[in-house]
Design a protein around this motif. Sequence first.
Motif, PDB file in Angstrom:
ATOM      1  N   ALA A 204      43.451  53.055  79.235  1.00  9.69           N
ATOM      2  CA  ALA A 204      44.454  52.349  78.088  1.00  9.69           C
ATOM      3  C   ALA A 204      45.789  52.960  77.953  1.00  9.69           C
ATOM      4  CB  ALA A 204      43.586  53.034  76.815  1.00  9.69           C
ATOM      5  N   ASN A 205      46.837  52.535  77.218  1.00  6.55           N
ATOM      6  CA  ASN A 205      48.256  52.383  77.415  1.00  6.55           C
ATOM      7  C   ASN A 205      48.923  51.414  78.375  1.00  6.55           C
ATOM      8  OD1 ASN A 205      47.292  54.377  75.697  1.00  6.55           O
ATOM      9  ND2 ASN A 205      48.312  55.422  76.006  1.00  6.55           N
ATOM     10  N   THR A 206      48.251  50.116  78.511  1.00  7.41           N
ATOM     11  CA  THR A 206      48.348  49.748  80.588  1.00  7.41           C
ATOM     12  C   THR A 206      50.148  49.330  79.820  1.00  7.41           C
ATOM     13  OG1 THR A 206      46.655  49.334  80.725  1.00  7.41           O
ATOM     14  CG2 THR A 206      48.614  48.252  82.050  1.00  7.41           C
ATOM     15  N   GLU A 207      51.462  49.835  80.663  1.00  7.18           N
ATOM     16  CA  GLU A 207      52.518  49.042  80.176  1.00  7.18           C
ATOM     17  C   GLU A 207      52.627  47.367  81.077  1.00  7.18           C
ATOM     18  OE1 GLU A 207      54.877  49.698  77.977  1.00  7.18           O
ATOM     19  OE2 GLU A 207      53.796  51.914  77.064  1.00  7.18           O
ATOM     20  N   SER A 208      52.479  47.816  82.420  1.00  6.54           N
ATOM     21  CA  SER A 208      52.893  46.640  83.511  1.00  6.54           C
ATOM     22  C   SER A 208      51.865  46.788  84.498  1.00  6.54           C
ATOM     23  CB  SER A 208      54.249  46.667  83.865  1.00  6.54           C
ATOM     24  OG  SER A 208      54.312  47.459  84.501  1.00  6.54           O
ATOM     25  N   ILE A 209      51.957  45.977  85.370  1.00  3.46           N
ATOM     26  CA  ILE A 209      50.982  45.277  86.700  1.00  3.46           C
ATOM     27  C   ILE A 209      52.069  45.593  87.509  1.00  3.46           C
ATOM     28  CG2 ILE A 209      50.017  44.134  88.170  1.00  3.46           C
ATOM     29  CD1 ILE A 209      48.738  45.439  85.099  1.00  3.46           C
ATOM     30  N   LEU A 210      51.976  46.566  88.557  1.00  2.00           N
ATOM     31  CA  LEU A 210      53.130  46.354  89.256  1.00  2.00           C
ATOM     32  C   LEU A 210      52.931  45.458  90.786  1.00  2.00           C
ATOM     33  CD1 LEU A 210      54.798  50.126  89.637  1.00  2.00           C
ATOM     34  CD2 LEU A 210      55.186  48.153  88.535  1.00  2.00           C
TER      35      LEU A 210
ATOM     36  N   ASP B 216      55.235  55.542  72.085  1.00  2.00           N
ATOM     37  CA  ASP B 216      56.013  55.028  71.055  1.00  2.00           C
ATOM     38  C   ASP B 216      54.826  53.806  69.851  1.00  2.00           C
ATOM     39  OD1 ASP B 216      57.932  56.420  71.568  1.00  2.00           O
ATOM     40  OD2 ASP B 216      59.249  54.800  72.591  1.00  2.00           O
ATOM     41  N   MET B 217      55.099  53.962  68.887  1.00  2.00           N
ATOM     42  CA  MET B 217      54.207  53.337  68.134  1.00  2.00           C
ATOM     43  C   MET B 217      54.759  52.234  67.185  1.00  2.00           C
ATOM     44  SD  MET B 217      50.973  54.347  65.285  1.00  2.00           S
ATOM     45  CE  MET B 217      52.456  56.089  64.777  1.00  2.00           C
ATOM     46  N   ALA B 218      55.046  50.984  67.379  1.00  2.00           N
ATOM     47  CA  ALA B 218      55.332  49.648  66.401  1.00  2.00           C
ATOM     48  C   ALA B 218      54.475  49.108  65.391  1.00  2.00           C
ATOM     49  CB  ALA B 218      55.958  49.061  66.927  1.00  2.00           C
ATOM     50  N   ILE B 219      55.375  49.239  64.335  1.00  2.00           N
ATOM     51  CA  ILE B 219      54.369  48.270  63.041  1.00  2.00           C
ATOM     52  C   ILE B 219      55.084  47.593  62.170  1.00  2.00           C
ATOM     53  CG2 ILE B 219      53.461  49.091  61.275  1.00  2.00           C
ATOM     54  CD1 ILE B 219      52.887  52.076  61.988  1.00  2.00           C
ATOM     55  N   THR B 220      54.073  46.203  61.797  1.00  2.00           N
ATOM     56  CA  THR B 220      55.224  45.331  61.557  1.00  2.00           C
ATOM     57  C   THR B 220      54.506  45.482  59.485  1.00  2.00           C
ATOM     58  OG1 THR B 220      53.441  43.752  61.956  1.00  2.00           O
ATOM     59  CG2 THR B 220      54.815  43.511  63.539  1.00  2.00           C
ATOM     60  N   ASN B 221      54.809  45.264  58.951  1.00  2.00           N
ATOM     61  CA  ASN B 221      55.112  45.485  57.842  1.00  2.00           C
ATOM     62  C   ASN B 221      55.189  43.989  56.251  1.00  2.00           C
ATOM     63  OD1 ASN B 221      54.484  48.228  57.340  1.00  2.00           O
ATOM     64  ND2 ASN B 221      56.211  48.522  57.873  1.00  2.00           N
ATOM     65  N   TRP B 222      54.182  43.956  55.759  1.00  2.00           N
ATOM     66  CA  TRP B 222      54.516  42.256  54.797  1.00  2.00           C
ATOM     67  C   TRP B 222      54.686  42.541  53.904  1.00  2.00           C
ATOM     68  CZ3 TRP B 222      51.098  41.485  50.812  1.00  2.00           C
ATOM     69  CH2 TRP B 222      49.892  42.268  50.822  1.00  2.00           C
TER      70      TRP B 222
ATOM     71  N   GLU C 176      51.838  48.237  67.183  1.00  2.00           N
ATOM     72  CA  GLU C 176      51.278  48.539  68.873  1.00  2.00           C
ATOM     73  C   GLU C 176      51.640  49.932  70.027  1.00  2.00           C
ATOM     74  OE1 GLU C 176      49.780  45.750  70.530  1.00  2.00           O
ATOM     75  OE2 GLU C 176      49.851  44.958  69.382  1.00  2.00           O
ATOM     76  N   LEU C 177      51.658  50.192  70.506  1.00  2.00           N
ATOM     77  CA  LEU C 177      51.777  51.058  71.135  1.00  2.00           C
ATOM     78  C   LEU C 177      52.390  50.589  72.561  1.00  2.00           C
ATOM     79  CD1 LEU C 177      48.754  53.358  71.044  1.00  2.00           C
ATOM     80  CD2 LEU C 177      50.598  53.641  69.860  1.00  2.00           C
ATOM     81  N   SER C 178      53.703  51.442  72.813  1.00  2.00           N
ATOM     82  CA  SER C 178      55.056  51.241  74.585  1.00  2.00           C
ATOM     83  C   SER C 178      55.489  52.424  74.240  1.00  2.00           C
ATOM     84  CB  SER C 178      55.657  49.420  74.363  1.00  2.00           C
ATOM     85  OG  SER C 178      55.806  49.233  75.692  1.00  2.00           O
ATOM     86  N   ASP C 179      55.485  52.149  75.448  1.00  2.00           N
ATOM     87  CA  ASP C 179      56.928  53.413  75.715  1.00  2.00           C
ATOM     88  C   ASP C 179      57.747  52.996  76.174  1.00  2.00           C
ATOM     89  OD1 ASP C 179      58.413  55.688  76.999  1.00  2.00           O
ATOM     90  OD2 ASP C 179      57.146  56.003  78.767  1.00  2.00           O
ATOM     91  N   LEU C 180      59.016  52.681  75.165  1.00  2.00           N
ATOM     92  CA  LEU C 180      59.837  51.362  74.733  1.00  2.00           C
ATOM     93  C   LEU C 180      61.390  51.927  75.793  1.00  2.00           C
ATOM     94  CD1 LEU C 180      59.442  51.020  70.450  1.00  2.00           C
ATOM     95  CD2 LEU C 180      58.627  49.876  72.967  1.00  2.00           C
ATOM     96  N   ASP C 181      61.289  53.429  75.723  1.00  2.00           N
ATOM     97  CA  ASP C 181      62.727  53.848  76.731  1.00  2.00           C
ATOM     98  C   ASP C 181      62.083  53.647  77.867  1.00  2.00           C
ATOM     99  OD1 ASP C 181      61.751  55.895  75.992  1.00  2.00           O
ATOM    100  OD2 ASP C 181      63.214  56.986  75.628  1.00  2.00           O
ATOM    101  N   LYS C 182      60.583  54.059  78.797  1.00  2.00           N
ATOM    102  CA  LYS C 182      59.806  54.283  80.039  1.00  2.00           C
ATOM    103  C   LYS C 182      60.030  55.621  79.990  1.00  2.00           C
ATOM    104  CE  LYS C 182      61.349  50.609  82.140  1.00  2.00           C
ATOM    105  NZ  LYS C 182      61.554  49.741  83.268  1.00  2.00           N
ATOM    106  N   SER C 183      60.176  56.319  79.048  1.00  2.00           N
ATOM    107  CA  SER C 183      60.620  57.788  79.301  1.00  2.00           C
ATOM    108  C   SER C 183      59.524  58.504  79.250  1.00  2.00           C
ATOM    109  CB  SER C 183      61.212  58.592  78.190  1.00  2.00           C
ATOM    110  OG  SER C 183      59.714  58.248  77.361  1.00  2.00           O
TER     111      SER C 183
ATOM    112  N   GLY D  10      52.645  38.614  62.796  1.00  2.00           N
ATOM    113  CA  GLY D  10      52.255  39.738  63.643  1.00  2.00           C
ATOM    114  C   GLY D  10      53.330  40.094  64.936  1.00  2.00           C
ATOM    115  N   LEU D  11      52.807  40.699  65.781  1.00  2.00           N
ATOM    116  CA  LEU D  11      53.587  41.979  66.522  1.00  2.00           C
ATOM    117  C   LEU D  11      52.780  41.937  67.799  1.00  2.00           C
ATOM    118  CD1 LEU D  11      55.486  43.926  66.852  1.00  2.00           C
ATOM    119  CD2 LEU D  11      53.730  45.481  66.126  1.00  2.00           C
ATOM    120  N   GLY D  12      54.171  41.613  68.964  1.00  2.00           N
ATOM    121  CA  GLY D  12      53.937  41.659  70.014  1.00  2.00           C
ATOM    122  C   GLY D  12      55.612  42.780  70.378  1.00  2.00           C
ATOM    123  N   LEU D  13      54.969  43.540  71.806  1.00  2.00           N
ATOM    124  CA  LEU D  13      56.184  43.785  72.567  1.00  2.00           C
ATOM    125  C   LEU D  13      55.776  43.735  74.144  1.00  2.00           C
ATOM    126  CD1 LEU D  13      55.161  48.002  71.095  1.00  2.00           C
ATOM    127  CD2 LEU D  13      56.514  46.248  70.003  1.00  2.00           C
ATOM    128  N   ALA D  14      56.898  43.397  74.153  1.00  2.00           N
ATOM    129  CA  ALA D  14      57.295  42.441  75.218  1.00  2.00           C
ATOM    130  C   ALA D  14      58.468  42.345  75.865  1.00  2.00           C
ATOM    131  CB  ALA D  14      56.409  40.992  75.949  1.00  2.00           C
TER     132      ALA D  14
END
Length: 504
Positions: free
Chosen positions: A395-401, A445-451, A363-370, A39-43
Amino acid sequence: MKLYILITLFFFGVTLNAQVYYNENPDWESDPLSHVATGLGLADINGDGYKDMVVANGNDISIQSLVVYYNDGLGNFNASPDWESEDTDYHGHLSCGDVDQDGDIDVAVSVYIGHAGFSEPGKVKVYYNTGNELEATPTFVSEPFYTFSCMLGDANGDGDLDLLTTAGEPYSSLLDHGKIFYNDEGSFSNDNKWESDIEMGSLDVAFGDFDQNGFLDAFFACEATPNYIYLADDEGNISNSPSWSSSDEDNYVNSVEIGVFPSGSDFIPFAVMTGNDQLGGEGRVKRYDFGSFPASTEPAWTSEPFGTGSGIVTGFSETSGTMVNTLFYGGWWKPVHAREEQESGYADIIYTSNTSSVVEAIELSDLDKSHMITESFNYSNAFDYPVSVITLPTANTESILSVKNESNEDLAYSYVEGEDWITLHENLPPGSSAEIEYQMSLYPDMAITNWDSNIGNYVFYNTFDDTGISFTGTSEEHHVYPNPFDNVLNINSEKKQYPFDQNL
């Protein structure tokens, strides 16, 4: 001298070829530590404003822990986890959201099988956030049942986050009823739940508003049984009987992703999923479109045979000045592929990683918010009844302001990390409107889990360089100053309308 560019408007015409901006090799890899990452979550777990990486280890291979890698504020992570749960299980997939509405992100995790192995069912559990980290052991632990994936979302129209789970163990053909545990003032119980009226062998689940009535529906992606959609009525209550099921015989699905794509002034819901040929079928990627309901029970697009498909995600990427939906997917001991959306489905592969790992989740997310930008979406309730869910046309929603009504008053809402919809705590009346201000990223950015326990988890950082922009158009459309410049170059540019800018 370093060049700094101040962009005063976010969208502009640029000259690019069809591509995605990732290196072929991962830029970060965690220490393997014999983890069977699933499982993977970016939060943002520790509350510093940057998204951390939550990973559930175990799968059906090893009894392991839930871990968190903290983001250092620059998008970087330590090679070893910064936090680890005290309890261990055969963990499957997870979902992140504020279950108890205290402002902190909580984590729900499926446990596929029990400690005795396949002969014993697993469970689902919820780790609540204590303010800057997750609790060491979960507060909520369900009754025993086989479940590989779960997802948070509003399943009864009251605005808080309920818990949808898969059910069944396909390897042993043990079918079970799909389940939803209802949220009761921030807590769950085994007694307060929904069950499907049929049994299935599902490996992934998702929420989405497939009939576009302003309430979330439940999607079950299944192995060796049809896929199912259970619709919510006009009060938000999900039916116990499915309103749609797939009819294609090759249905051995591993993972599913829900999104929307533009069609004129409308936005069409779709479900795209990976097939896995381990138990049957040919292992194709396929997409179902839901422009009307009931929808076709056959896929609108299928890929060539892929084999043991697994993790899948979609997101916008920029091609020749236009935002297009891009599909990313992987497989067992396979690379990550990307395809660009076209009218009839997806085009040929435009990116292939130079990796061969057991991709489990992407999962996709802008990890440094650049590359974060701010957008607003004005939603009008055209129905003759109150609605709870607002789907963002992006798509690619990062946060709700913020979410405000037409009187500019704040509206309370819930949001699930990585999704493109919100649920209102008080339903929006007929004829009224709400404006949602949110952040998204053009270049996540793109994050991936590997089993594969000998390989760590991956991050592919987006390599797009803002200083490499070339402009097209007339001088009236672009104003650059000062000229010559010293340290800061200001660029004013006419805003280019992308598919999600329907209210501009």
